[in-house]
Write a protein that holds these residues in place. Structure first.
Motif: not given
Length: 358
Positions: A16-17, A92-93, A96-97, A204, A206
């Protein structure tokens, strides 16, 4: 490592970022503690850059911090450090955002330009006069299901349309939109490609780097077309695009400055290095001047152009004095150049990082 930037590369432990940024903060803090003794660095250093990758070498996140930004970590000010550090985030998060925001930008921009163009031509009944029965009926049913009332107000219903609905509306009224989107075949292809990515984003799944690159290109092409004819519909895009381009300009500036700092220090080589710096600052001025500046950012952009010009002019005067063999004047102008660079650096820290930070 070169004379200006220490580069650290290691494998990510998190996905996660926010967690990866914590890893970067720890690495930079460790490097500072190792290299800094009583507030003085053991080596000449301007920045610390960290690259985090996966086991297969895939990029996860890159970051670069100035020494001033690093002091925020040392003094327990992580938010300040985040705001003064340039990040390239591939988690990845985060991807996605970014995808969600770009798709949302396009949907909002498309809806606004469609409603404006068709209202201007047909008036308040544009929805009934310009939209096909299929799109109209499905959209009206959705609106009634969600809002509990029926309407034929296009200004309301347009917000309940999907990308493919928007494509159909534009194509079926192509004569009203050709001045904006130019090629019907190109427009249709862009919307079809966008819809594929939109489905992945909506569920949602990838978003790959290749898809994000494609989405960014689609986003820029369509939003540029809309902005050229209806800036009010995409003012948020203009600001974002300005920030992205400034970030790119200053990121390349840091890298080029690091290369110059590693040049040999002989007098001939030094003069060549100064000539290279002059060309670089001319390029920076041209690039900043050429930006499409959004409303409210003109003062900031003009101030930046002026400071870049001050550095360039001091370099040109140094070169002229060196060519004339006036050593005393070279020394004096070198101090002037250092002050100009310091003002530019301070401006970048205090103002631009507030625009470019996370």
């Amino acid at each position: 490592m070169n004379n200006a930037t220490l580069r650290i590369v290691f494998e990510a432990k998190n996905e996660k970022s926010v967690d990866v940024k914590s890893e970067i903060a720890y690495a930079m803090s460790f490097a500072r503690g190792f290299l800094c003794d009583g507030g003085e660095y053991k080596i000449k250093l301007d920045n610390i850059a960290v690259e985090i990758v996966k086991a297969d070498g895939t990029k996860v996140m890159h970051a670069i911090s100035s020494l001033a930004a690093l002091e925020c970590i040392a003094s327990g000010e992580p938010i300040e450090w985040l705001s003064k550090t340039i990040f390239q985030d591939y988690t990845e998060d985060f991807v996605q955002s970014v995808a969600k925001r770009k798709v949302s930008d396009l949907e909002k921009g498309m809806r606004e330009v469609i409603a404006k163009v068709l209202f201007d031509k047909h008036g308040a009944r544009w929805w009934l006069m310009s939209v096909s029965n299929t799109v109209r009926q499905s959209t009206e049913r959705m609106y009634e299901s969600q809002e509990g009332i029926a309407t034929t107000d296009g200004g309301e219903l347009i917000h309940f349309t999907f990308l493919l609905d928007l494509r159909k509306i534009v194509v079926s009224n192509w004569g009203d939109f050709v001045h904006i989107f130019k090629s019907q075949a190109r427009f249709t292809q862009l919307l079809d490609d966008l819809n594929v990515i939109r489905r992945a984003e909506a569920h949602n799944r990838e978003i790959t780097q290749q898809q994000l690159i494609a989405l960014t290109a689609i986003h820029k092409e369509l939003m540029d077309q809309i902005a050229a004819h209806m800036p009010s519909a995409v003012s948020y895009y203009l600001v974002e695009n300005w920030r992205i381009q400034l970030g790119s300009i200053f990121e390349s500036n840091i890298e080029e400055h690091a290369n110059i700092a590693s040049e040999p220090c002989g007098i001939v080589e030094a003069m060549h290095a100064v000539e290279g710096q002059i060309r670089r600052f001319i390029d920076l001025e041209v690039r900043v001047r050429s930006l499409l500046v959004p409303p409210g950012k003109e003062v900031l952009n003009n101030r930046l152009v002026m400071l870049l010009g001050n550095v360039r002019e001091s370099l040109e005067q140094m070169l002229s004095a060196a060519q004339a063999g006036d050593a005393d004047r070279v020394v004096s102008l070198q101090s002037q150049n250092e002050r100009a660079n310091q003002e530019l650096s301070q401006f970048r820290e205090e103002y631009l990082m507030s625009e470019l930070g996370t």
